[in-house]
Scaffold this motif. Structure first.
Motif, PDB file in Angstrom:
ATOM      1  N   UNK A 140       5.030  13.690   0.773  1.00  0.00           N
ATOM      2  CA  UNK A 140       4.877  12.667   1.535  1.00  0.00           C
ATOM      3  C   UNK A 140       3.850  12.818   2.618  1.00  0.00           C
ATOM      4  N   UNK A 141       3.740  14.119   3.085  1.00  0.00           N
ATOM      5  CA  UNK A 141       2.494  14.388   3.911  1.00  0.00           C
ATOM      6  C   UNK A 141       1.211  14.153   3.309  1.00  0.00           C
ATOM      7  N   UNK A 142       1.098  14.382   2.038  1.00  0.00           N
ATOM      8  CA  UNK A 142      -0.154  13.733   1.474  1.00  0.00           C
ATOM      9  C   UNK A 142      -0.274  12.577   1.243  1.00  0.00           C
ATOM     10  N   UNK A 143       0.706  11.647   1.131  1.00  0.00           N
ATOM     11  CA  UNK A 143       0.668  10.299   1.110  1.00  0.00           C
ATOM     12  C   UNK A 143       0.303   9.651   2.453  1.00  0.00           C
ATOM     13  N   UNK A 171       0.802  -1.015   0.017  1.00  0.00           N
ATOM     14  CA  UNK A 171       0.017   0.073   0.016  1.00  0.00           C
ATOM     15  C   UNK A 171       0.789   1.172  -0.182  1.00  0.00           C
ATOM     16  N   UNK A 172       1.855   1.340   0.698  1.00  0.00           N
ATOM     17  CA  UNK A 172       2.886   2.564   0.825  1.00  0.00           C
ATOM     18  C   UNK A 172       3.466   2.760  -0.480  1.00  0.00           C
ATOM     19  N   UNK A 173       4.030   1.603  -1.186  1.00  0.00           N
ATOM     20  CA  UNK A 173       4.479   1.729  -2.560  1.00  0.00           C
ATOM     21  C   UNK A 173       3.653   2.402  -3.554  1.00  0.00           C
ATOM     22  N   UNK A 210      -5.996  17.448  -7.431  1.00  0.00           N
ATOM     23  CA  UNK A 210      -7.440  17.426  -8.235  1.00  0.00           C
ATOM     24  C   UNK A 210      -7.272  16.217  -8.667  1.00  0.00           C
ATOM     25  N   UNK A 211      -6.170  15.492  -9.209  1.00  0.00           N
ATOM     26  CA  UNK A 211      -6.325  14.125  -9.564  1.00  0.00           C
ATOM     27  C   UNK A 211      -6.764  13.051  -8.766  1.00  0.00           C
ATOM     28  N   UNK A 212      -5.897  13.281  -7.428  1.00  0.00           N
ATOM     29  CA  UNK A 212      -6.276  12.368  -6.586  1.00  0.00           C
ATOM     30  C   UNK A 212      -7.847  12.693  -5.986  1.00  0.00           C
ATOM     31  N   UNK A 214       3.704   6.208  -5.316  1.00  0.00           N
ATOM     32  CA  UNK A 214       3.606   6.170  -6.866  1.00  0.00           C
ATOM     33  C   UNK A 214       2.463   7.482  -7.331  1.00  0.00           C
ATOM     34  N   UNK A 215       1.442   7.353  -6.384  1.00  0.00           N
ATOM     35  CA  UNK A 215       0.340   8.278  -6.789  1.00  0.00           C
ATOM     36  C   UNK A 215       0.818   9.735  -6.737  1.00  0.00           C
ATOM     37  N   UNK A 216       1.618  10.004  -5.613  1.00  0.00           N
ATOM     38  CA  UNK A 216       1.927  11.496  -5.397  1.00  0.00           C
ATOM     39  C   UNK A 216       3.469  11.679  -5.972  1.00  0.00           C
ATOM     40  N   UNK A 217       3.760  10.813  -6.772  1.00  0.00           N
ATOM     41  CA  UNK A 217       5.084  11.100  -7.678  1.00  0.00           C
ATOM     42  C   UNK A 217       6.281  10.791  -7.015  1.00  0.00           C
ATOM     43  N   UNK A 218       6.380   9.950  -5.966  1.00  0.00           N
ATOM     44  CA  UNK A 218       7.533   9.540  -5.415  1.00  0.00           C
ATOM     45  C   UNK A 218       7.650   8.031  -5.976  1.00  0.00           C
TER      46      UNK A 218
END
Length: 326
Positions: free
Chosen positions: A167-170, A137-139, A202-204, A143-147
């Motif tokens: 990272x805070x958003x993740x 789930x972390x991975x 917005x995408x999330x 990827x969703x937040x561009x890391x």
């Protein structure tokens, strides 16, 4: 035609007062009325923007709504349940549904934990996933937040400000919340990075059906991301409207002054534009006078403004204002 939109959050007559500290020799019974009798709602899946001067109470409102602060009075109805008076144990199921993205992406991250541990912590508390499932789930969230997966073992100081905010958003997304409070989430970032983070949010939102309360100073950015906007002044919401309506036909004199302060990139248009300058000092939230709180700085104030506090009421459809001019 009936409105079929579902309210995720409904705030009714919410108050948050902070008592002044009492010294050893003097007792002080006065309070700071940071949030004073505020009512509004947020529809499921929308972004509700909240703007106002520093010290107007918008961050306190957000943190009280999220139950980081205990409300002094009022109701906070989340998915049909009033969470305002719930104790810590009763609030537990709602904590995972209501998350927060903080203003400072560095101070909100534990410098002694790596990124994998930071994102894993809320999942360990709120979910029953196994350690291997949590890592997957972390991975996925990274990827969703561009890391990338390679970032898991790095520490916060190894990232830029924009990456730390990602990272805070993740971390906020890790436990599948329904509602996210974005408290000045982009104000500490460079302008170019702000746009990237806004587009990502917005995408999330579209992908995960998220609902946002977006608190910010940047009125242009709030216009871009918000469906509806509330304008706050000295503990009260003075205007609520659809985003575009607020910017094209603001009703409250305070809103008009705020919008006229937005910088105009064209120097010729900037010289010819009329600026509404707010004069006078912000009144003390401790010893508030009767009537409208903006009247001491309002160029359109009438005698009634000093006597009666205007109610927030509908003026044109969903466009609401707390002003005796309407």
């Amino acid at each position: 035609m009936a409105d079929t939109r579902q309210k995720l959050i409904e705030v009714k007559n919410l108050k948050k007062y902070f008592p002044l500290k009492t010294s050893l020799f003097k007792k002080d019974n006065r309070v700071v009325k940071a949030v004073d009798d505020v009512s509004f709602h947020i529809y499921k899946g929308e972004t509700f923007g909240l703007v106002g001067e520093s010290g107007c109470g918008k961050s306190t409102l957000g943190r009280t709504l999220n139950r980081l602060y205990d409300p002094t009075a009022g109701e906070i109805i989340f998915n049909g349940k009033d969470i305002a008076k719930m104790n810590t144990r009763e609030l537990q199921p709602y904590r995972e549904k209501m998350q927060m993205i903080f203003q400072d992406p560095y101070s909100s991250l534990n410098p002694y934990m790596n990124i994998g541990e930071i994102i894993d912590e809320p999942m360990e508390i709120h979910t029953k996933l196994s350690k291997s499932d949590r890592k997957k789930r972390i991975i996925e969230i990274l990827e969703k937040v561009g890391l990338k997966e390679e970032d898991l073992d790095k520490f916060p100081h190894e990232f830029s400000g924009g990456q730390r905010q990602r990272i805070g958003i993740a971390r906020a997304l890790s436990i599948n919340p329904e509602f996210i409070l974005c408290d000045e989430a982009i104000s500490a970032l460079d302008v170019s990075i702000q746009a990237q983070v806004i587009n990502m949010l917005e995408d999330l939102q579209s992908e995960m059906n998220l609902t946002y309360l977006f608190i910010a100073h940047d009125l242009s950015m709030v216009r871009h991301i918000s469906d509806r906007i509330g304008v706050m002044y000295l503990g009260k919401i003075v205007e609520i409207s659809k985003s575009e309506d607020l910017y094209t036909k603001p009703l409250h004199p305070y809103t008009q002054a705020l919008l006229s302060a937005i910088p105009i990139p064209d120097p010729i248009k900037a010289q010819s534009s009329k600026r509404e300058i707010i004069k006078g000092e912000l009144p003390s939230p401790i010893e508030l006078e009767t009537g409208c709180r903006f009247r001491t700085r309002c160029p359109l104030a009438k005698p009634i403004c000093a006597e009666v506090d205007p109610e927030l009421k509908a003026v044109d459809g969903e466009h609401m204002a707390a002003c005796h001019l309407y």
